[in-house]
Motif scaffolding. Structure first.
Motif, PDB file in Angstrom:
ATOM      1  N   THR A 154     -11.015  89.562 -18.487  1.00  4.25           N
ATOM      2  CA  THR A 154     -12.019  89.935 -17.486  1.00  4.25           C
ATOM      3  C   THR A 154     -11.305  90.584 -16.308  1.00  4.25           C
ATOM      4  N   ASP A 172     -12.896  84.680 -11.683  1.00  2.98           N
ATOM      5  CA  ASP A 172     -12.967  84.893 -13.135  1.00  2.98           C
ATOM      6  C   ASP A 172     -12.041  86.004 -13.636  1.00  2.98           C
ATOM      7  N   HIS A 173     -11.252  86.605 -12.750  1.00  5.41           N
ATOM      8  CA  HIS A 173     -10.325  87.673 -13.125  1.00  5.41           C
ATOM      9  C   HIS A 173      -9.178  87.110 -13.964  1.00  5.41           C
ATOM     10  N   LYS A 194     -16.344  94.706 -12.314  1.00  4.29           N
ATOM     11  CA  LYS A 194     -16.707  93.498 -13.065  1.00  4.29           C
ATOM     12  C   LYS A 194     -16.812  93.947 -14.512  1.00  4.29           C
ATOM     13  N   TYR A 195     -15.748  93.704 -15.285  1.00  3.90           N
ATOM     14  CA  TYR A 195     -15.673  94.166 -16.659  1.00  3.90           C
ATOM     15  C   TYR A 195     -15.162  93.037 -17.534  1.00  3.90           C
ATOM     16  N   VAL A 196     -15.900  92.743 -18.593  1.00  2.00           N
ATOM     17  CA  VAL A 196     -15.495  91.719 -19.550  1.00  2.00           C
ATOM     18  C   VAL A 196     -15.190  92.409 -20.878  1.00  2.00           C
ATOM     19  N   SER A 229     -12.155  91.552 -12.575  1.00  2.00           N
ATOM     20  CA  SER A 229     -13.190  91.221 -11.601  1.00  2.00           C
ATOM     21  C   SER A 229     -12.599  91.183 -10.199  1.00  2.00           C
ATOM     22  N   ASN A 258      -9.084  88.963 -25.324  1.00  2.00           N
ATOM     23  CA  ASN A 258     -10.202  88.990 -24.378  1.00  2.00           C
ATOM     24  C   ASN A 258      -9.660  88.906 -22.949  1.00  2.00           C
TER      25      ASN A 258
END
Length: 146
Positions: A75, A104-105, A61-63, A77, A73
């Motif tokens: 994400t 949210d990936h 889980k990386y933003v 996930s 930007n």
């Protein structure tokens, strides 16, 4: 007399066969703490969990928020299910079984499972230059108290 010798010989052969088969059993020389999270020391969104049955998960889980332009930007996930095996030198290798992406990936970014060898200590694991600290270990407590 022949019956006694036959019985002794059969017992000896059975013992040798059992001893040789028991050496084939799956053993690990690594101090893997099964079911515990090994969390990346810099990025709390990356961790590995190993199971005693030779399976595990890699959770991400990386933003990423770009300081240059918001169009960069993204994400990452999801989770990668894997099987792991120990090599004769004690290194552990992972083999991908299945990848699941969360809602949210960001499409176009892959969750890559390492192909590098993994080495374990009581408190951490190392993959190349990346270190993952075992959740709840003495080292984890020291680093959280700093």
């Amino acid at each position: 007399m022949k019956k006694i010798l036959t019985i002794i010989l059969c017992a000896a052969l059975l013992f040798v066969m059992c001893a040789s088969l028991s050496s084939c059993a799956s053993k690990t020389t690594n101090p893997i703490d099964f079911g515990k999270k090994y969390i990346h020391e810099d990025e709390n969104g990356y961790y590995y969990t190993f199971n005693s049955d030779g399976t595990g998960i890699y959770e991400v889980k990386y933003v990423h928020e770009s300081t240059v332009d918001p169009k960069y930007n993204f994400t990452m996930s999801g989770r990668v299910e894997f099987v792991w095996r120990e090599a004769s030198d004690g290194a552990v290798y992972l083999f991908e079984v299945k990848t699941h992406y969360n809602e949210d990936h960001t499409e176009g970014h892959a969750l890559d499972l390492t192909t590098n060898p993994i080495y374990f200590s009581d408190d951490f694991l190392v993959i190349s230059e990346a270190r993952y600290i075992k959740e709840g270990s003495d080292l984890d407590k020291i680093l959280k108290d700093k």
